[in-house]
Write an enzyme that holds these catalytic residues in place. Structure first.
Site, PDB file in Angstrom:
ATOM      1  N   TYR A 147     -21.688 -22.980  -6.067  1.00 44.81           N
ATOM      2  CA  TYR A 147     -20.306 -22.492  -6.030  1.00 44.81           C
ATOM      3  C   TYR A 147     -20.241 -21.143  -5.330  1.00 44.81           C
ATOM      4  CZ  TYR A 147     -15.642 -21.179  -7.455  1.00 44.81           C
ATOM      5  OH  TYR A 147     -14.342 -20.796  -7.433  1.00 44.81           O
TER       6      TYR A 147
ATOM      7  N   GLY B 168      -6.481   5.424 -17.177  1.00 46.99           N
ATOM      8  CA  GLY B 168      -6.851   4.029 -16.932  1.00 46.99           C
ATOM      9  C   GLY B 168      -8.225   3.936 -16.320  1.00 46.99           C
TER      10      GLY B 168
ATOM     11  N   GLU C 230     -11.148   9.053 -22.620  1.00 49.98           N
ATOM     12  CA  GLU C 230     -10.008   9.975 -22.650  1.00 49.98           C
ATOM     13  C   GLU C 230      -9.874  10.720 -23.967  1.00 49.98           C
ATOM     14  OE1 GLU C 230      -8.423  10.772 -20.064  1.00 49.98           O
ATOM     15  OE2 GLU C 230      -9.146   9.196 -18.739  1.00 49.98           O
TER      16      GLU C 230
ATOM     17  N   ASP D  15       2.818  -3.909  -4.473  1.00 47.87           N
ATOM     18  CA  ASP D  15       2.736  -2.547  -3.928  1.00 47.87           C
ATOM     19  C   ASP D  15       2.602  -1.491  -5.023  1.00 47.87           C
ATOM     20  OD1 ASP D  15       5.131  -2.885  -5.130  1.00 47.87           O
ATOM     21  OD2 ASP D  15       6.354  -2.138  -3.469  1.00 47.87           O
TER      22      ASP D  15
ATOM     23  N   GLU E 179      -6.428  17.353 -16.015  1.00 47.01           N
ATOM     24  CA  GLU E 179      -5.689  17.769 -17.201  1.00 47.01           C
ATOM     25  C   GLU E 179      -5.298  16.536 -18.010  1.00 47.01           C
ATOM     26  OE1 GLU E 179      -1.399  19.922 -18.112  1.00 47.01           O
ATOM     27  OE2 GLU E 179      -2.117  19.801 -16.051  1.00 47.01           O
TER      28      GLU E 179
END
Lengths: 232, 232
Positions: free
Chosen positions: B15, B59, B79, B97, B128
């Site tokens: 594959y 993220g 975080e 977009d 920050e």
């Protein structure tokens, strides 16, 4: 062209997207309808590896130039010939081994359609498309491809929850329906009988009368209703 | 090794995953807490292109060898330094977009943490990290990076909905809390005052008494309660 700060345009021009790993993304479709007093789901019998011969949810890979919703609409159209039916994104599945071919993240969509609108045809990749009672499908021991059994269980749980506090069930009845028909759809999804008076009180704000009545039945004609469109 | 039908093993060996387009997948983190009588959200000030200088949700890109939940946990740890806080997947965003660098699909996660647990530190990619009142953030005209304003609005809507019919708000108070403290958290999220009697009736099945009381206050001591763990 986005340019928000000095140097951003230059940065974007030189950006190498291959720096980050990329992953195949698919959309899996949970198309529910009510037929023969049953909640049914559209499944395909896979004609290709992997899981050849197994039942699976219909699905499509998301193209680079289409949004998730567009991929879902394309998949729905490929499997049912329909556009404009109700759909909503449910959940995104990302286990590492969920597809033996390669890493595939799947965004699941729940689609609801009244049986009178549905005349599905098999997609090209499949040998068979079938409407199956959800309960039988989950109760039977037949192998379901990938992690689709779990996805179906999750969708069924969400559908039941949403029926309680939204008007989502209206997508499963024809545009004009009698109150017993509507109540039966609620009962089928929830898997329990409902008291007529409570049910009518609950749905009253969501429906409006039509001038049509059932005919040709032994008992008194029932009025047809339709969903009240919200003012938003 | 999965092998379900004749030839499947051979198929998988040969594959070529590059046949299908692959897409960068990220996880965006909506970390809510209550502080100073406000619902606050953890944001970062971007130190890199694109949207350098703008506020953004923290993220991470999803690695090939980690699940979505693992990526979310990694991002939360990067975080906040915390692990084991409450999170749930919310929705997956796939506009073409939404990121000017390349096509990025983002799976958003809502994380709830009581302020006493949170001592966040800035991630490496950011200059920050700040806790900001959600209302001010959405009301102000400051540009928020990517489609993160819309994601925050969606998360706030989901949080408000879920507070009404789940015990999710308990993640925003310390392990032991007084009933006025708990009521205030509900009011802050819902943005409206609640009647004390109705509120207590609603939360009664979800809480249990402790033997502790507030002290050092001018008025009568208040009992501390804790969340009742369900038997499941």
């Amino acid at each position: 062209m986005n340019s928000h700060s000095p140097g951003e345009e230059e940065f974007l021009k030189n950006y190498d997207a291959s720096l980050y790993e990329r992953i195949s993304v698919a959309v899996d479709l949970l198309t529910f309808t009510v037929e023969d007093d049953c909640l049914k789901i559209l499944m395909v019998r896979r004609g290709e590896h992997p899981f050849s011969g197994c039942l699976a949810l219909p699905g499509v890979f998301v193209g680079k130039e289409e949004t998730l919703d567009e991929a879902a609409e394309r998949g729905i159209f490929e499997e049912t010939g329909l556009s404009g039916i109700y759909y909503e994104q449910l959940y995104t599945w990302g286990a590492l081994d969920r597809d033996p071919r390669t890493r595939v993240i799947s965004v699941s969509y729940m689609n609801l359609v009244s049986r009178d609108k549905l005349s599905f045809r098999a997609g090209q990749r499949t040998t068979e498309a079938v409407l199956l009672p959800v309960r039988d499908l989950l109760d039977e021991n037949e192998e379901i491809a990938f992690d689709h059994r779990r996805i179906i269980e999750y969708a069924l749980w969400r559908l039941r929850n949403k029926v309680e506090y939204t008007d989502i069930a209206f997508h499963l009845v024809p545009e004009e329906f009698t109150l017993p028909e509507l109540q039966r759809v609620y009962e089928i999804i929830l898997g329990k009988p409902l008291f007529k008076a409570n049910f009518r009180k609950k749905v009253a704000p969501m429906i409006e009368e039509t001038d049509h009545y059932t005919s040709g039945e032994a008992h008194r004609p029932s009025r047809y209703y339709r969903r009240k469109m919200s003012e938003e």
